[in-house]
Motif scaffolding. Structure first.
Motif, PDB file in Angstrom:
ATOM      1  N   ARG A  55      11.158 -30.791  -3.431  1.00  0.00           N
ATOM      2  CA  ARG A  55       9.932 -30.201  -4.409  1.00  0.00           C
ATOM      3  C   ARG A  55      10.548 -28.503  -4.222  1.00  0.00           C
ATOM      4  NH1 ARG A  55       6.046 -31.032  -2.085  1.00  0.00           N
ATOM      5  NH2 ARG A  55       5.078 -33.226  -2.989  1.00  0.00           N
ATOM      6  N   THR A  56      10.850 -28.052  -3.606  1.00  0.00           N
ATOM      7  CA  THR A  56      11.294 -26.596  -3.539  1.00  0.00           C
ATOM      8  C   THR A  56      12.538 -26.440  -4.426  1.00  0.00           C
ATOM      9  OG1 THR A  56      10.062 -25.945  -1.425  1.00  0.00           O
ATOM     10  CG2 THR A  56      11.845 -24.668  -2.167  1.00  0.00           C
ATOM     11  N   ILE A  57      13.418 -27.366  -4.257  1.00  0.00           N
ATOM     12  CA  ILE A  57      14.742 -27.176  -4.749  1.00  0.00           C
ATOM     13  C   ILE A  57      14.688 -27.635  -6.021  1.00  0.00           C
ATOM     14  CG2 ILE A  57      17.008 -28.358  -4.842  1.00  0.00           C
ATOM     15  CD1 ILE A  57      16.903 -28.934  -1.635  1.00  0.00           C
ATOM     16  N   SER A  94       1.952 -19.996 -17.227  1.00  0.00           N
ATOM     17  CA  SER A  94       1.456 -21.440 -17.430  1.00  0.00           C
ATOM     18  C   SER A  94       2.938 -22.434 -17.160  1.00  0.00           C
ATOM     19  CB  SER A  94       0.824 -21.834 -18.511  1.00  0.00           C
ATOM     20  OG  SER A  94       1.463 -21.583 -19.917  1.00  0.00           O
ATOM     21  N   VAL A  95       3.954 -21.892 -17.891  1.00  0.00           N
ATOM     22  CA  VAL A  95       5.212 -22.603 -17.626  1.00  0.00           C
ATOM     23  C   VAL A  95       5.575 -23.104 -16.285  1.00  0.00           C
ATOM     24  CG1 VAL A  95       7.523 -22.590 -18.383  1.00  0.00           C
ATOM     25  CG2 VAL A  95       5.903 -21.766 -20.046  1.00  0.00           C
ATOM     26  N   GLU A  96       5.408 -22.064 -15.475  1.00  0.00           N
ATOM     27  CA  GLU A  96       5.706 -22.326 -13.954  1.00  0.00           C
ATOM     28  C   GLU A  96       4.772 -23.360 -13.465  1.00  0.00           C
ATOM     29  OE1 GLU A  96       6.409 -20.219  -9.851  1.00  0.00           O
ATOM     30  OE2 GLU A  96       6.237 -18.841 -11.682  1.00  0.00           O
ATOM     31  N   GLU A  97       3.584 -23.466 -13.940  1.00  0.00           N
ATOM     32  CA  GLU A  97       2.656 -24.358 -13.419  1.00  0.00           C
ATOM     33  C   GLU A  97       3.074 -25.736 -13.928  1.00  0.00           C
ATOM     34  OE1 GLU A  97       0.403 -24.316 -11.333  1.00  0.00           O
ATOM     35  OE2 GLU A  97       0.659 -22.572 -10.773  1.00  0.00           O
ATOM     36  N   ARG A  98       3.449 -25.774 -15.242  1.00  0.00           N
ATOM     37  CA  ARG A  98       3.840 -26.977 -15.894  1.00  0.00           C
ATOM     38  C   ARG A  98       5.175 -27.735 -15.259  1.00  0.00           C
ATOM     39  NH1 ARG A  98       2.395 -24.634 -20.611  1.00  0.00           N
ATOM     40  NH2 ARG A  98       4.362 -24.108 -21.190  1.00  0.00           N
ATOM     41  N   VAL A  99       6.117 -26.707 -14.997  1.00  0.00           N
ATOM     42  CA  VAL A  99       7.266 -27.344 -14.003  1.00  0.00           C
ATOM     43  C   VAL A  99       6.760 -27.654 -12.621  1.00  0.00           C
ATOM     44  CG1 VAL A  99       9.414 -26.315 -12.769  1.00  0.00           C
ATOM     45  CG2 VAL A  99       8.814 -25.645 -15.180  1.00  0.00           C
ATOM     46  N   ARG A 100       6.074 -26.756 -12.047  1.00  0.00           N
ATOM     47  CA  ARG A 100       5.495 -27.513 -10.858  1.00  0.00           C
ATOM     48  C   ARG A 100       4.723 -29.053 -10.960  1.00  0.00           C
ATOM     49  NH1 ARG A 100       2.804 -23.252  -9.470  1.00  0.00           N
ATOM     50  NH2 ARG A 100       4.382 -22.375  -7.929  1.00  0.00           N
ATOM     51  N   GLY A 101       3.896 -29.133 -11.933  1.00  0.00           N
ATOM     52  CA  GLY A 101       3.502 -30.459 -12.094  1.00  0.00           C
ATOM     53  C   GLY A 101       4.377 -31.487 -12.403  1.00  0.00           C
ATOM     54  N   PHE A 102       5.453 -31.205 -13.205  1.00  0.00           N
ATOM     55  CA  PHE A 102       6.641 -32.061 -13.161  1.00  0.00           C
ATOM     56  C   PHE A 102       7.303 -32.262 -12.017  1.00  0.00           C
ATOM     57  CE2 PHE A 102      10.928 -32.518 -13.979  1.00  0.00           C
ATOM     58  CZ  PHE A 102      11.251 -33.839 -14.747  1.00  0.00           C
ATOM     59  N   VAL A 103       7.437 -31.271 -11.281  1.00  0.00           N
ATOM     60  CA  VAL A 103       8.217 -31.577 -10.139  1.00  0.00           C
ATOM     61  C   VAL A 103       7.557 -32.405  -9.050  1.00  0.00           C
ATOM     62  CG1 VAL A 103       9.154 -30.457  -8.033  1.00  0.00           C
ATOM     63  CG2 VAL A 103       9.655 -29.621 -10.194  1.00  0.00           C
ATOM     64  N   ASP A 104       6.066 -32.194  -9.001  1.00  0.00           N
ATOM     65  CA  ASP A 104       5.234 -32.814  -7.950  1.00  0.00           C
ATOM     66  C   ASP A 104       5.489 -34.358  -8.601  1.00  0.00           C
ATOM     67  OD1 ASP A 104       4.662 -30.631  -6.714  1.00  0.00           O
ATOM     68  OD2 ASP A 104       2.805 -30.514  -7.836  1.00  0.00           O
ATOM     69  N   GLY A 105       5.655 -34.722  -9.922  1.00  0.00           N
ATOM     70  CA  GLY A 105       5.437 -36.190 -10.082  1.00  0.00           C
ATOM     71  C   GLY A 105       6.757 -36.797  -9.908  1.00  0.00           C
ATOM     72  N   VAL A 127       9.286 -35.780  -7.519  1.00  0.00           N
ATOM     73  CA  VAL A 127       9.602 -35.790  -5.949  1.00  0.00           C
ATOM     74  C   VAL A 127       9.616 -37.195  -5.494  1.00  0.00           C
ATOM     75  CG1 VAL A 127       8.984 -35.464  -3.711  1.00  0.00           C
ATOM     76  CG2 VAL A 127       9.052 -33.614  -5.284  1.00  0.00           C
ATOM     77  N   GLY A 128       8.545 -37.941  -5.971  1.00  0.00           N
ATOM     78  CA  GLY A 128       8.377 -39.472  -5.697  1.00  0.00           C
ATOM     79  C   GLY A 128       9.495 -40.355  -6.099  1.00  0.00           C
ATOM     80  N   ARG A 129       9.827 -40.283  -7.313  1.00  0.00           N
ATOM     81  CA  ARG A 129      11.104 -40.758  -7.989  1.00  0.00           C
ATOM     82  C   ARG A 129      12.347 -40.391  -7.371  1.00  0.00           C
ATOM     83  NH1 ARG A 129       8.136 -39.164 -12.461  1.00  0.00           N
ATOM     84  NH2 ARG A 129       9.502 -37.653 -13.163  1.00  0.00           N
ATOM     85  N   VAL A 130      12.584 -39.222  -6.964  1.00  0.00           N
ATOM     86  CA  VAL A 130      13.806 -38.741  -6.322  1.00  0.00           C
ATOM     87  C   VAL A 130      13.643 -39.578  -4.950  1.00  0.00           C
ATOM     88  CG1 VAL A 130      14.792 -36.834  -5.046  1.00  0.00           C
ATOM     89  CG2 VAL A 130      13.894 -36.507  -7.119  1.00  0.00           C
TER      90      VAL A 130
END
Length: 331
Positions: free
Chosen positions: A123-125, A172-183, A185-188
């Motif tokens: 998630r961090t990467i 809010s863009v950073e929040e949207r990126v964070r939301g995208f990343v959270d979803g 990670v599972g696919r990764v």
């Protein structure tokens, strides 16, 4: 019967007797049933009480710590790489072994990679990489506003530059990126599991292991030494002691030890140690060396004053009771 001094002198001056005794001991071991050395009834209580006694010894942790400190203090890395320390003919074999195809099961791979720490790292990467990329898009994309006929291309670049500029202004863009990343990670994690457990990619795994081996062999010994000396002997000794205490207090310890020994005995049947080793070349390769070591130690033990005193008592039948441990007399 010769007197004790004469017997001791014979042991000291005529090596053939010690050699014969050493050969006799080796013959006895080879002729004995292998199961005799792992008898569950005899050994289970010895193992259990031994572990419990060591775990309860008040100075054991301090003893462990001192041994670790001594060992680490003696370590001196040589000049050169790890590769230089190994036999040259061993290196091709190591490369062959690590390159052999192996495909782990999906369950095993997921158990290894689908962990909270791996998810946090991924998630961090992903989060950092996407934000860095977005911030740099503005400096990478050209200004197409003055290019005649740019059409759709110009509009796409314009949108991209707009997105990039928003990143720096809109939290809010950073929040949207964070939301995208959270979803994502599972696919990764799923992609890692799918790829590593797919036999079609076994060659990639083999290449990875070979690369790791080569990199390790090319490390200077001083690099590995630097990692070893990071160990804190006090912490390691405390951990080992805690593990011993936990094992010694395990209510299933006697049953587990007995089960392991019983299974081993069942697999051996009545085969002797010699029969077990027949065809391996081990007896022929090691018997001479083992007998030589036995001769050496028997020579030291059987010509000293303690054995002389014991032999005097044996001949006279006068061994004092206080010379015999109470728990060593066969019932």
């Amino acid at each position: 019967m010769p007197h004790v001094p004469a017997l001791l002198a014979r042991l000291r001056d005529e090596p053939r007797y010690l050699a014969a005794l050493a050969a006799l001991l080796v013959d006895e071991v080879l002729a004995a049933p292998a199961r005799r050395f792992i008898d569950p009834v005899r050994l289970t209580p010895l193992v259990v009480t031994g572990l419990q006694a060591v775990a309860a010894a008040p100075g054991h942790a301090a003893w462990l710590e001192q041994r670790l400190r001594d060992a680490l203090g003696r370590l001196r890395p040589r000049q050169g790489t790890v590769r230089a320390r190994l036999p040259g003919d061993l290196l091709p074999l190591l490369r062959t072994v690590v390159r052999r195809p192996y495909t782990p099961s999906r369950a095993l791979v997921r158990a290894v990679v689908d962990q909270a720490t791996v998810r946090d790292l991924s998630r961090t990467i992903l989060h950092t990489t996407l934000l860095d990329f977005a911030r740099k898009v503005g400096s990478i994309l050209p200004d197409t506003s003055k290019i005649p006929g740019a059409g759709v291309t110009s509009k796409l670049f314009g949108v991209a530059k707009g997105v990039a500029s928003v990143v720096g202004l809109d939290a809010s863009v950073e929040e949207r990126v964070r939301g995208f990343v959270d979803g994502a990670v599972g696919r990764v994690i799923d992609m890692i599991v799918d790829r590593v457990s797919d036999p079609r990619h076994a060659g990639e795994g083999a290449a990875f292991r070979a690369d790791v081996l080569a990199a390790m062999l090319d490390l200077p010994e001083s690099a590995l030494h630097a990692e070893l000396v990071k160990l804190d002997p006090a912490v390691v000794a405390a951990d080992v002691q805690a593990a011993l205490v936990a094992v010694a207090a395990w209510d299933r310890l006697p049953a587990e030890v007995e089960a392991v020994l019983t299974e081993a005995v069942a697999g051996l049947g009545d085969v002797t140690v010699g029969e077990l080793l027949a065809g391996s070349g081990e007896v022929e390769a090691w018997r001479g060396a083992v007998e030589a070591e036995l001769r050496y130690h028997l020579g030291l033990g059987l010509t000293g004053p303690r054995f002389a005193a014991w032999l005097e008592h044996l001949v006279a039948g006068t061994l004092p009771e206080d010379h015999v441990p109470a728990d060593s007399v066969a019932k």
